[in-house]
Design a protein around this motif. Structure first.
Motif, PDB file in Angstrom:
ATOM      1  N   THR A 149     -58.161  -8.773  63.818  1.00 17.44           N
ATOM      2  CA  THR A 149     -57.852  -9.964  63.139  1.00 17.44           C
ATOM      3  C   THR A 149     -56.020 -11.013  63.441  1.00 17.44           C
ATOM      4  N   ASP A 150     -55.592  -9.943  64.745  1.00 23.41           N
ATOM      5  CA  ASP A 150     -54.587 -10.128  64.968  1.00 23.41           C
ATOM      6  C   ASP A 150     -54.729 -11.728  65.677  1.00 23.41           C
ATOM      7  N   PRO A 151     -54.704 -12.937  65.962  1.00 21.81           N
ATOM      8  CA  PRO A 151     -54.257 -13.871  66.399  1.00 21.81           C
ATOM      9  C   PRO A 151     -53.406 -13.862  67.273  1.00 21.81           C
ATOM     10  N   ALA A 152     -52.625 -13.329  68.092  1.00 17.33           N
ATOM     11  CA  ALA A 152     -51.817 -13.360  68.799  1.00 17.33           C
ATOM     12  C   ALA A 152     -51.813 -12.109  70.208  1.00 17.33           C
ATOM     13  N   ALA A 153     -53.308 -11.224  69.898  1.00 16.52           N
ATOM     14  CA  ALA A 153     -53.464 -10.222  70.670  1.00 16.52           C
ATOM     15  C   ALA A 153     -53.339 -10.260  72.246  1.00 16.52           C
ATOM     16  N   THR A 154     -52.463  -9.171  72.961  1.00 17.67           N
ATOM     17  CA  THR A 154     -52.054  -9.242  74.287  1.00 17.67           C
ATOM     18  C   THR A 154     -53.586  -8.086  74.535  1.00 17.67           C
ATOM     19  N   VAL A 155     -52.876  -8.445  75.694  1.00 10.89           N
ATOM     20  CA  VAL A 155     -54.657  -7.506  77.275  1.00 10.89           C
ATOM     21  C   VAL A 155     -53.259  -5.676  76.622  1.00 10.89           C
ATOM     22  N   SER A 156     -52.055  -6.253  76.996  1.00 16.31           N
ATOM     23  CA  SER A 156     -51.301  -4.703  77.007  1.00 16.31           C
ATOM     24  C   SER A 156     -51.380  -4.432  75.059  1.00 16.31           C
ATOM     25  N   GLY A 157     -51.543  -5.232  73.979  1.00 20.26           N
ATOM     26  CA  GLY A 157     -51.945  -4.243  72.953  1.00 20.26           C
ATOM     27  C   GLY A 157     -52.798  -4.329  72.743  1.00 20.26           C
ATOM     28  N   LEU A 158     -54.253  -4.640  73.146  1.00 19.16           N
ATOM     29  CA  LEU A 158     -55.096  -4.041  72.554  1.00 19.16           C
ATOM     30  C   LEU A 158     -55.799  -2.736  73.506  1.00 19.16           C
ATOM     31  N   GLN A 159     -54.953  -2.521  75.516  1.00 22.31           N
ATOM     32  CA  GLN A 159     -55.556  -1.015  75.599  1.00 22.31           C
ATOM     33  C   GLN A 159     -54.466  -0.034  74.420  1.00 22.31           C
ATOM     34  N   VAL A 160     -53.212  -0.559  74.066  1.00 19.07           N
ATOM     35  CA  VAL A 160     -52.793   0.457  72.919  1.00 19.07           C
ATOM     36  C   VAL A 160     -53.781   0.695  71.928  1.00 19.07           C
ATOM     37  N   VAL A 161     -55.130  -0.431  71.373  1.00 17.21           N
ATOM     38  CA  VAL A 161     -55.445  -0.268  70.224  1.00 17.21           C
ATOM     39  C   VAL A 161     -56.041   0.753  70.983  1.00 17.21           C
ATOM     40  N   CYS A 162     -57.014   0.495  71.802  1.00 14.62           N
ATOM     41  CA  CYS A 162     -58.246   1.150  72.701  1.00 14.62           C
ATOM     42  C   CYS A 162     -57.575   2.573  73.192  1.00 14.62           C
ATOM     43  N   PRO A 179     -60.272  10.788  60.525  1.00 12.39           N
ATOM     44  CA  PRO A 179     -60.034   9.604  62.194  1.00 12.39           C
ATOM     45  C   PRO A 179     -60.668   8.329  62.538  1.00 12.39           C
ATOM     46  N   LEU A 180     -61.860   8.874  61.652  1.00 11.17           N
ATOM     47  CA  LEU A 180     -62.786   7.946  60.808  1.00 11.17           C
ATOM     48  C   LEU A 180     -61.876   6.534  60.784  1.00 11.17           C
ATOM     49  N   ALA A 181     -60.952   6.890  59.241  1.00 12.26           N
ATOM     50  CA  ALA A 181     -60.446   5.639  58.753  1.00 12.26           C
ATOM     51  C   ALA A 181     -59.495   4.480  60.145  1.00 12.26           C
ATOM     52  N   ARG A 182     -58.544   5.577  60.752  1.00 11.12           N
ATOM     53  CA  ARG A 182     -57.421   5.508  61.507  1.00 11.12           C
ATOM     54  C   ARG A 182     -57.943   4.573  62.103  1.00 11.12           C
ATOM     55  N   GLN A 183     -58.811   5.003  63.326  1.00 13.53           N
ATOM     56  CA  GLN A 183     -60.084   4.189  63.553  1.00 13.53           C
ATOM     57  C   GLN A 183     -60.672   2.494  63.285  1.00 13.53           C
ATOM     58  N   ARG A 184     -60.921   2.638  62.094  1.00 11.00           N
ATOM     59  CA  ARG A 184     -61.272   1.484  61.793  1.00 11.00           C
ATOM     60  C   ARG A 184     -59.987   1.039  61.424  1.00 11.00           C
ATOM     61  N   THR A 185     -58.704   1.264  60.285  1.00 13.56           N
ATOM     62  CA  THR A 185     -57.648   0.373  60.468  1.00 13.56           C
ATOM     63  C   THR A 185     -57.175  -0.293  61.541  1.00 13.56           C
ATOM     64  N   VAL A 186     -56.931   0.619  62.952  1.00 12.69           N
ATOM     65  CA  VAL A 186     -56.407  -0.244  64.105  1.00 12.69           C
ATOM     66  C   VAL A 186     -57.684  -1.258  64.553  1.00 12.69           C
ATOM     67  N   LEU A 187     -58.640  -1.017  64.846  1.00  9.92           N
ATOM     68  CA  LEU A 187     -59.787  -2.476  65.116  1.00  9.92           C
ATOM     69  C   LEU A 187     -59.391  -3.028  64.385  1.00  9.92           C
ATOM     70  N   GLU A 188     -59.449  -2.814  62.741  1.00 10.01           N
ATOM     71  CA  GLU A 188     -59.274  -4.326  62.325  1.00 10.01           C
ATOM     72  C   GLU A 188     -58.123  -4.868  62.255  1.00 10.01           C
ATOM     73  N   VAL A 189     -57.389  -4.067  62.736  1.00  7.65           N
ATOM     74  CA  VAL A 189     -55.906  -4.656  62.362  1.00  7.65           C
ATOM     75  C   VAL A 189     -55.286  -5.927  64.010  1.00  7.65           C
ATOM     76  N   ALA A 190     -56.365  -5.296  65.082  1.00  9.47           N
ATOM     77  CA  ALA A 190     -56.073  -5.448  66.299  1.00  9.47           C
ATOM     78  C   ALA A 190     -57.439  -6.725  66.737  1.00  9.47           C
ATOM     79  N   VAL A 231     -58.168   4.968  69.522  1.00  8.15           N
ATOM     80  CA  VAL A 231     -59.295   5.081  69.246  1.00  8.15           C
ATOM     81  C   VAL A 231     -59.458   5.879  70.127  1.00  8.15           C
ATOM     82  N   LEU A 232     -59.275   6.026  70.994  1.00 10.72           N
ATOM     83  CA  LEU A 232     -60.170   7.090  71.708  1.00 10.72           C
ATOM     84  C   LEU A 232     -58.982   8.457  71.583  1.00 10.72           C
TER      85      LEU A 232
END
Length: 389
Positions: A198-211, A185-196, A214-215
């Motif tokens: 590095t995404d220049p077109a990140a949106t609020v809803s997308g970041l909420q999904v990422v959060c 799960p630590l590696a999964r969290q790290r990967t999800v956060l790194e992808v978010a 991670v939770l």
């Protein structure tokens, strides 16, 4: 620093020598009494002795001694014979005592050699115990020779090494598996956060999904850590015991669970166990969750409690896939499933049944798991019964 007087070999040598000395002294006393009783007592006067004594005490002219002359000669003969008897006994004591003293000194040396030979297997065991460490517990003494207490001690030491080797191996495997489960799960969290990030077109809803992802990974880590802490606490044993209402705990756990389309049947009789309420609750939770999770669609779960002769019994049975009898023990090993397969990423952590086994062991209870003929598992737990008084 060990002194010579404190060694077992030295004490055995003293014991052997003391036994020899005491036995020799007793034998010497017996022989002395027999010898003293066997030597004739001096009796000069009496029938049959006058003529012979008169001849022995004759004057130079050959005339036998009579009267006062005979009495004086008899007294002298008696004195000489008594002195000879006493000298013989004294000489025996001196010579026998010297022989006993000499052999006692010899027995010290022989006792030292014999004690060394007797204690040789102990030296082998001591040397091996000093040499063997946690990294080479596979070594064994493999003592040969005549079967006696020392070879049995060596065999017992080998059995102890075997148990320690198995325990260390299981511990290393457990640490490796736990590290893997925590790292995932630590590696999964790290990967999800790194992808978010590095995404220049990140949106609020997308970041909420990422959060949320991670939770979710964090929650999985929390559940794993709690399970590991429960397992460690169970294996440590109980600090105190108190009456625990097993029926009430089972009723609360089953009522709070979503059976997910499974038919859950309960038959709860009075059952008061003696133990730790929190650990018993974890035992029930893991058994019920395991029965619901490892089931088939439309399957059933049966939960029963009852009080037997001196025990409170909990039985949890479920439907499911067929389980080979020789693989039942693997279900109670951490992070394993059937055929030793690692747990998959999902709701199960692979610690449910191991925690059950640890809790039962901490309560000095009895655990019996058997495969059901149509598939699934039947688990029976017996804990010490406590009266309401």
């Amino acid at each position: 620093m060990r002194t010579r007087g404190s060694t077992v070999r030295f004490r055995l040598t003293l014991l052997y020598s003391a036994l020899f000395l005491v036995s020799g002294a007793v034998l010497l006393l017996i022989v002395y009494l027999l010898l003293a009783g066997g030597l004739p007592v001096v009796r000069i006067h009496g029938p049959g002795f006058v003529g012979d004594l008169g001849t022995i005490c004759a004057r130079r002219d050959g005339v036998p001694a009579l009267g006062d002359e005979l009495a004086a000669c008899a007294d002298q003969a008696r004195t000489l014979l008594e002195a000879q008897r006493a000298g013989t006994l004294r000489q025996f004591l001196l010579q026998a005592g010297a022989a006993l003293a000499s052999m006692t000194i010899v027995s010290v040396g022989l006792g030292w050699l014999v004690a060394g030979r007797v204690l040789r297997p102990l030296r082998v065991i001591t040397t091996a115990a000093r040499r063997i460490s946690a990294s080479d517990l596979h070594q064994r003494l493999a003592m040969t020779g005549k079967r006696d207490e020392l070879t049995e001690l060596g065999d017992t030491f080998d059995e102890l090494l075997g148990r320690l080797d198995a325990a260390f191996t299981a511990q290393r495997q457990f640490v490796a598996n736990a590290s893997h489960e925590l790292r995932t799960p630590l590696a999964r969290q790290r990967t999800v956060l790194e992808v978010a990030l590095t995404d220049p077109a990140a949106t609020v809803s997308g970041l909420q999904v990422v959060c949320r992802r991670v939770l979710a990974a964090g929650e999985q880590q929390e559940r794993l850590i709690e399970a590991l802490l429960t397992l460690a606490r169970s294996e440590r044993g109980l600090d105190r015991r108190e009456p625990v209402d097993l029926r009430a705990i089972v009723d609360a756990v089953v009522s709070a669970r979503d059976a997910a389309g499974r038919d859950v049947r309960v038959c709860l009789g009075p059952a008061i166990a003696l133990g730790d309420a929190r650990l018993v609750e974890q035992l029930v939770v893991n058994l019920v969750d395991n029965a619901i999770r490892h089931n088939v669609e439309g399957g059933s779960v049966e939960v029963r409690t009852r009080a037997g002769e001196g025990v409170a019994t909990l039985t949890v049975a479920n439907t499911g896939t067929a389980i080979p009898l020789d693989q039942i023990d693997q279900l109670f090993e951490p992070f394993t499933r059937l055929a030793g397969e690692r747990t998959a990423t999902g709701d199960g952590l692979g610690l449910g049944l191991p925690i059950v086994a640890a809790v039962v062991a901490a309560h000095n209870g009895h655990l019996d798991a058997r495969p059901r003929p149509g598939g699934g598992l039947n688990v029976t737990v017996e804990l010490s019964h406590a009266t309401n008084s």
